[in-house]
Design a protein around this motif. Sequence first.
Motif, PDB file in Angstrom:
ATOM      1  N   MET A   1     -16.969  -3.445  65.007  1.00  8.36           N
ATOM      2  CA  MET A   1     -17.901  -2.342  64.695  1.00  8.36           C
ATOM      3  C   MET A   1     -17.656  -1.183  65.645  1.00  8.36           C
ATOM      4  O   MET A   1     -17.521  -1.385  66.831  1.00  8.36           O
ATOM      5  CB  MET A   1     -19.341  -2.822  64.844  1.00  8.36           C
ATOM      6  CG  MET A   1     -19.789  -3.610  63.660  1.00  8.36           C
ATOM      7  SD  MET A   1     -21.552  -3.547  63.329  1.00  8.36           S
ATOM      8  CE  MET A   1     -22.272  -3.365  64.930  1.00  8.36           C
ATOM      9  N   LYS A   2     -17.585   0.027  65.062  1.00  8.72           N
ATOM     10  CA  LYS A   2     -17.347   1.155  65.976  1.00  8.72           C
ATOM     11  C   LYS A   2     -18.682   1.737  66.434  1.00  8.72           C
ATOM     12  O   LYS A   2     -19.724   1.588  65.792  1.00  8.72           O
ATOM     13  CB  LYS A   2     -16.493   2.218  65.291  1.00  8.72           C
ATOM     14  CG  LYS A   2     -17.245   2.981  64.234  1.00  8.72           C
ATOM     15  CD  LYS A   2     -16.389   4.060  63.614  1.00  8.72           C
ATOM     16  CE  LYS A   2     -17.016   4.543  62.335  1.00  8.72           C
ATOM     17  NZ  LYS A   2     -16.781   3.691  61.180  1.00  8.72           N
ATOM     18  N   LEU A   4     -21.279   4.641  67.202  1.00 12.50           N
ATOM     19  CA  LEU A   4     -21.591   5.941  66.602  1.00 12.50           C
ATOM     20  C   LEU A   4     -21.587   7.017  67.687  1.00 12.50           C
ATOM     21  O   LEU A   4     -21.842   6.742  68.853  1.00 12.50           O
ATOM     22  CB  LEU A   4     -22.959   5.882  65.919  1.00 12.50           C
ATOM     23  CG  LEU A   4     -23.070   4.910  64.744  1.00 12.50           C
ATOM     24  CD1 LEU A   4     -24.487   4.882  64.202  1.00 12.50           C
ATOM     25  CD2 LEU A   4     -22.089   5.287  63.638  1.00 12.50           C
ATOM     26  N   ASP A   8     -28.868   5.808  69.027  1.00 19.34           N
ATOM     27  CA  ASP A   8     -29.944   5.384  68.130  1.00 19.34           C
ATOM     28  C   ASP A   8     -31.149   6.300  68.294  1.00 19.34           C
ATOM     29  O   ASP A   8     -31.799   6.685  67.325  1.00 19.34           O
ATOM     30  CB  ASP A   8     -30.398   3.957  68.484  1.00 19.34           C
ATOM     31  CG  ASP A   8     -29.448   2.914  67.920  1.00 19.34           C
ATOM     32  OD1 ASP A   8     -28.334   3.304  67.511  1.00 19.34           O
ATOM     33  OD2 ASP A   8     -29.821   1.729  67.896  1.00 19.34           O
ATOM     34  N   GLU A   9     -31.406   6.637  69.547  1.00 17.88           N
ATOM     35  CA  GLU A   9     -32.600   7.425  69.853  1.00 17.88           C
ATOM     36  C   GLU A   9     -32.515   8.791  69.150  1.00 17.88           C
ATOM     37  O   GLU A   9     -33.482   9.247  68.543  1.00 17.88           O
ATOM     38  CB  GLU A   9     -32.710   7.554  71.379  1.00 17.88           C
ATOM     39  CG  GLU A   9     -33.967   8.203  71.894  1.00 17.88           C
ATOM     40  CD  GLU A   9     -33.783   9.692  72.063  1.00 17.88           C
ATOM     41  OE1 GLU A   9     -34.751  10.416  71.796  1.00 17.88           O
ATOM     42  OE2 GLU A   9     -32.679  10.137  72.436  1.00 17.88           O
ATOM     43  N   LEU A  11     -30.548   9.510  66.505  1.00 20.84           N
ATOM     44  CA  LEU A  11     -30.528   9.295  65.053  1.00 20.84           C
ATOM     45  C   LEU A  11     -31.931   9.034  64.499  1.00 20.84           C
ATOM     46  O   LEU A  11     -32.235   9.383  63.361  1.00 20.84           O
ATOM     47  CB  LEU A  11     -29.574   8.150  64.701  1.00 20.84           C
ATOM     48  CG  LEU A  11     -28.096   8.537  64.823  1.00 20.84           C
ATOM     49  CD1 LEU A  11     -27.209   7.304  64.811  1.00 20.84           C
ATOM     50  CD2 LEU A  11     -27.687   9.495  63.705  1.00 20.84           C
ATOM     51  N   MET A  12     -32.780   8.409  65.318  1.00 18.72           N
ATOM     52  CA  MET A  12     -34.148   8.152  64.862  1.00 18.72           C
ATOM     53  C   MET A  12     -35.002   9.423  64.917  1.00 18.72           C
ATOM     54  O   MET A  12     -36.042   9.505  64.282  1.00 18.72           O
ATOM     55  CB  MET A  12     -34.808   7.071  65.733  1.00 18.72           C
ATOM     56  CG  MET A  12     -34.249   5.665  65.533  1.00 18.72           C
ATOM     57  SD  MET A  12     -34.394   5.076  63.842  1.00 18.72           S
ATOM     58  CE  MET A  12     -36.160   4.741  63.772  1.00 18.72           C
ATOM     59  N   PRO A  17     -30.703  10.670  59.107  1.00 20.29           N
ATOM     60  CA  PRO A  17     -29.597  10.260  59.978  1.00 20.29           C
ATOM     61  C   PRO A  17     -28.336   9.863  59.195  1.00 20.29           C
ATOM     62  O   PRO A  17     -27.231   9.932  59.736  1.00 20.29           O
ATOM     63  CB  PRO A  17     -30.172   9.067  60.743  1.00 20.29           C
ATOM     64  CG  PRO A  17     -31.389   8.641  59.997  1.00 20.29           C
ATOM     65  CD  PRO A  17     -31.901   9.861  59.315  1.00 20.29           C
ATOM     66  N   ALA A  18     -28.506   9.502  57.923  1.00 17.84           N
ATOM     67  CA  ALA A  18     -27.352   9.076  57.122  1.00 17.84           C
ATOM     68  C   ALA A  18     -26.303  10.179  57.001  1.00 17.84           C
ATOM     69  O   ALA A  18     -25.153   9.913  56.654  1.00 17.84           O
ATOM     70  CB  ALA A  18     -27.806   8.637  55.731  1.00 17.84           C
ATOM     71  N   ILE A  21     -23.525   9.265  60.046  1.00 16.33           N
ATOM     72  CA  ILE A  21     -23.008   7.950  60.436  1.00 16.33           C
ATOM     73  C   ILE A  21     -21.702   7.576  59.739  1.00 16.33           C
ATOM     74  O   ILE A  21     -21.070   6.597  60.129  1.00 16.33           O
ATOM     75  CB  ILE A  21     -24.049   6.840  60.150  1.00 16.33           C
ATOM     76  CG1 ILE A  21     -24.396   6.807  58.668  1.00 16.33           C
ATOM     77  CG2 ILE A  21     -25.310   7.049  60.993  1.00 16.33           C
ATOM     78  CD1 ILE A  21     -25.264   5.624  58.285  1.00 16.33           C
ATOM     79  N   ASN A  23     -19.184   5.794  57.243  1.00 16.94           N
ATOM     80  CA  ASN A  23     -19.269   4.414  56.737  1.00 16.94           C
ATOM     81  C   ASN A  23     -19.485   4.308  55.222  1.00 16.94           C
ATOM     82  O   ASN A  23     -19.684   3.219  54.682  1.00 16.94           O
ATOM     83  CB  ASN A  23     -20.391   3.656  57.485  1.00 16.94           C
ATOM     84  CG  ASN A  23     -20.277   2.143  57.336  1.00 16.94           C
ATOM     85  OD1 ASN A  23     -19.187   1.586  57.423  1.00 16.94           O
ATOM     86  ND2 ASN A  23     -21.394   1.485  57.075  1.00 16.94           N
ATOM     87  N   VAL A  25     -18.909   4.150  51.144  1.00 15.75           N
ATOM     88  CA  VAL A  25     -17.935   3.496  50.278  1.00 15.75           C
ATOM     89  C   VAL A  25     -16.781   4.473  50.002  1.00 15.75           C
ATOM     90  O   VAL A  25     -17.020   5.642  49.717  1.00 15.75           O
ATOM     91  CB  VAL A  25     -18.603   3.088  48.939  1.00 15.75           C
ATOM     92  CG1 VAL A  25     -17.558   2.648  47.910  1.00 15.75           C
ATOM     93  CG2 VAL A  25     -19.619   1.985  49.189  1.00 15.75           C
ATOM     94  N   VAL A 251     -18.459   7.783  48.266  1.00 16.26           N
ATOM     95  CA  VAL A 251     -19.777   7.658  47.629  1.00 16.26           C
ATOM     96  C   VAL A 251     -20.866   7.739  48.709  1.00 16.26           C
ATOM     97  O   VAL A 251     -20.991   6.830  49.523  1.00 16.26           O
ATOM     98  CB  VAL A 251     -19.904   6.305  46.895  1.00 16.26           C
ATOM     99  CG1 VAL A 251     -21.236   6.217  46.156  1.00 16.26           C
ATOM    100  CG2 VAL A 251     -18.746   6.102  45.927  1.00 16.26           C
ATOM    101  N   PRO A 252     -21.625   8.812  48.732  1.00 11.75           N
ATOM    102  CA  PRO A 252     -22.630   8.961  49.783  1.00 11.75           C
ATOM    103  C   PRO A 252     -23.790   7.983  49.613  1.00 11.75           C
ATOM    104  O   PRO A 252     -24.084   7.536  48.510  1.00 11.75           O
ATOM    105  CB  PRO A 252     -23.118  10.397  49.607  1.00 11.75           C
ATOM    106  CG  PRO A 252     -22.815  10.742  48.190  1.00 11.75           C
ATOM    107  CD  PRO A 252     -21.599   9.955  47.801  1.00 11.75           C
ATOM    108  N   PHE A 253     -24.445   7.662  50.731  1.00 11.99           N
ATOM    109  CA  PHE A 253     -25.638   6.805  50.677  1.00 11.99           C
ATOM    110  C   PHE A 253     -26.858   7.600  50.223  1.00 11.99           C
ATOM    111  O   PHE A 253     -27.679   7.103  49.481  1.00 11.99           O
ATOM    112  CB  PHE A 253     -25.931   6.216  52.063  1.00 11.99           C
ATOM    113  CG  PHE A 253     -24.883   5.259  52.545  1.00 11.99           C
ATOM    114  CD1 PHE A 253     -24.641   4.078  51.860  1.00 11.99           C
ATOM    115  CD2 PHE A 253     -24.132   5.533  53.674  1.00 11.99           C
ATOM    116  CE1 PHE A 253     -23.678   3.183  52.298  1.00 11.99           C
ATOM    117  CE2 PHE A 253     -23.167   4.650  54.119  1.00 11.99           C
ATOM    118  CZ  PHE A 253     -22.939   3.481  53.432  1.00 11.99           C
TER     119      PHE A 253
END
Lengths: 627, 257
Positions: A1-2, A4, A8-9, A11-12, A17-18, A21, A23, A25, A251-253
């Motif tokens: 796992m790479k 980020l 986290d702090e 991104l929250m 936050p998506a 990040i 990742n 598809v 493909v975006p989340f």
Amino acid sequence: MKKLALSDEILMRVEKPARYIGNEVNSVVKDKSEISVRFAMCFPDVYEIGMSHLGIQILYSMLNEWEDVWCERVYSPWPDLTKIMREESIPLFGLESQEPVRDMDFLGITIQYEMCYTNILQVLELSHIPLLSKDRGEDMPIVIGGGPCVYNSEPIADFFDLFYIGEGETQYRPLFDWYLENKRLGGTREDFLHGAAKIPGIYVPRFYEEIYKEDGTIAGRQKKYEDIPDRILKEIVTDVTEAHYPLKPVVPFIKVTQDRVVLEIQRGCIRGCRFCQAGQIYRPVRERDAEKLKEYALEMLRNTGHEEISLSSLSSSDYSRLDELLDFLIAECDRKHINISLPSLRIDAFSLDVMSKVQDVKKSSLTFAPEAGSQRLRNVINKGLTEEVILKGASLAFEGGWTKVKLYFMLGLPTETEEDILGIGDLSNKIAAAFFETVPKDKRVNGKVQITTSTSFFIPKPFTPFQWAPMCTKEEFLDKAHLTRKGIMSQLNQKSIKYNWHEADVSVLEGVLARGDRRVAKAILKAYEKGCMFDSWSEFFHNELWLESFEECGLDIGFYTTRERADDEIFPWDFIDCGVTREFLLREWKKAQSQTVSPNCKAQCQGCGANRFGVGICYEKNQRGNL
Amino acid sequence: MKVRIKFAKYGAMKFIGHLDMMRFFQKAVRRADIDVKYSEGFSPHQIMSFAAPLGVGIESCGEYMDLEVLSMSSVEDMKDALNRVMVEGVEVLAVNVLPDQAKNAMASVAAASYQIHLKEGSFGIPDLAQSVALFYAQNQILYTKETKKNILEMDLKQGIYEIRAGETQVLADSMSSVAAMCVTDPGQNRMTVPCIQMTVDASSSGNIKPTVVFEKFCTFAGREIPVSAVQVTRLETYTDLAKEGEPGQLVPLLLQK
């Protein structure tokens, strides 16, 4: 796992936050120890907009197909994250590796609209790359600009090391090969740029200088090296069917603007509307083979899992095998529960039949873009849509159950009179009347028809016949909008018509940036320093900061917008050759003034010059007229 | 035929919200070419339902969704087909066929177990196990909940079915314990860290947030630890097999009858 790039702090703390990040598809992660060219491909706007752009998906996929290249994506961080990145000095990163853009070999920025110019500076600043090309050191990424705005790149010339003029599929390999060769030879950044300037389609702005006359117009250009070209001819793909196509798009989340499979059916447009830049710079029209498109559609749906597919082109109704392609898609997609989103098709019996198969007639709306309120003015702009055709199409649609119609017009077109403006209300009213005539009372859903009439303000663009035309002032624009509203309010069916108009401030600014010269760069930089960013988002647009910036730089907005250009004035973009000749554009400008229409490319060649590329519609059979 | 799918969510994927996860799975089901059942009507959609939404930032190895399919070869094949089209950070752990009359995943949720560990540093509580035990031994654990309309005082104690201190293995890079479970790459450094584990009410009427319990515990232990410093992990989601009036009988949603 790479790991980020953002904690986290952080991104929250930020919205969505998506966006940051990676990742997704079909996003491409490579082993960087096996890579010789690292490329950050940037769309300088928010993720949801940038991810919807087909051009980036094409280049991303093409570049990553090369083993020695790793192309990553970069978008503008939203203002909330921008603030945090500045405060904590976090460098902007590629989504795939989460590593700084600053450490890559290239930063390629696609420039799709003028109002993103300050976002280019935002991306550079956050990447910790000096804003001006001349200040960049040997170890910095080479900053490349591409996309339609580089057809007049002068207002942003100071910020870029090189521009790629035209379609991206053709010259990236030669450019990378030269980059690696120069590195091997121990050459400098200057050596690389000098060599790059000799590659077709590549323009290195720092090697050229604009010389001005006393009245502020351009006297000519000087170049630094004898062996670099005076004129840059745009690059085009000669065989669009064989050209690279992204069969595994990312493909975006999160939900993005274009959240579907996009099938580009053709490039270019036969129509020649005189206000339209895309209609000129993407000439000649080149169609993709329908059989290939059918294969692509199925494969892309399989690879993405998207539930919708859309066709992309400037004028889909002109695609010669549209019926066949749509029949195929309708059959396939129905079986797989896939929606088809139709591009703006000309409204006629065929398109209404297709639409009724793929849309909920009660909910969807029809779109017409007459662009001007009277036939006279439509002839001036060479928009071949007549009132008769619109009313016939609308009546057919009303019979088919549609009750919503959207109409698009422009205000401030050359030669426009009050009568033309009042024509907008008249036409909207006639469409409403057509509804009441066509649909008997007992069959009216909710008893009414909804017509939405929208106007934007006309902005003259380079490489159009209207590049000579004066643009209106903000006050003139607003008067025209008020007159339009008055015209609509006086109509019998005014209750069925809703009127929207565009902001005038931002249109004036877009006009300056569109036809600006190299001096405008100072004002863009100043506006950015004053805090301008995301100018295309009305909540972030600060007109007063822009006005201050122009004033402090001693630039007169009127010089770029309202001034009428002489036939022989040298424009900042004249050294770029988009295939279409200046003589043709001037001829069209004269024809516009005499309200003479020009037939489209399919009907009769107008000798625009694009046939020099030796491909496309210019060489198809059944082509009447001369080549 | 209804199937229940259990999956894990970790790493970068913990930042993907609930609705986006649903969209992700809808697309994944298409990519995996699963013969899913669609609803009727003008815009048919896959018949899919998720158990309990997971908050952004939380990792989980106990997520569930139900899917209605028209046909399938085997649960193993479906699991493999889905895992072939996942991204890093989402892994399908199991697929099970549900009896036709089974309630859907969301309606079945009774409880969930969570684990809380620090992303860095330590709890700084000398005897964590005893502190947790003393915390749970209180007669009442009062919590004041402020909603838009009013302020409610509620007792958390009856909704906490179990709470204790323990240890968990994490990947050193990401401090993720779900990743330590799912990622098999031996190159990744692992370490063991202390944690607090709890099983709490997760039903629609009495859902308790693990962070609320954690905050109450910190106050009890006289330690201030910001929620941003901890990693919350959902370990499992349970349904209650007990009949009306019987004592609770929690089993993982996968084993619902």
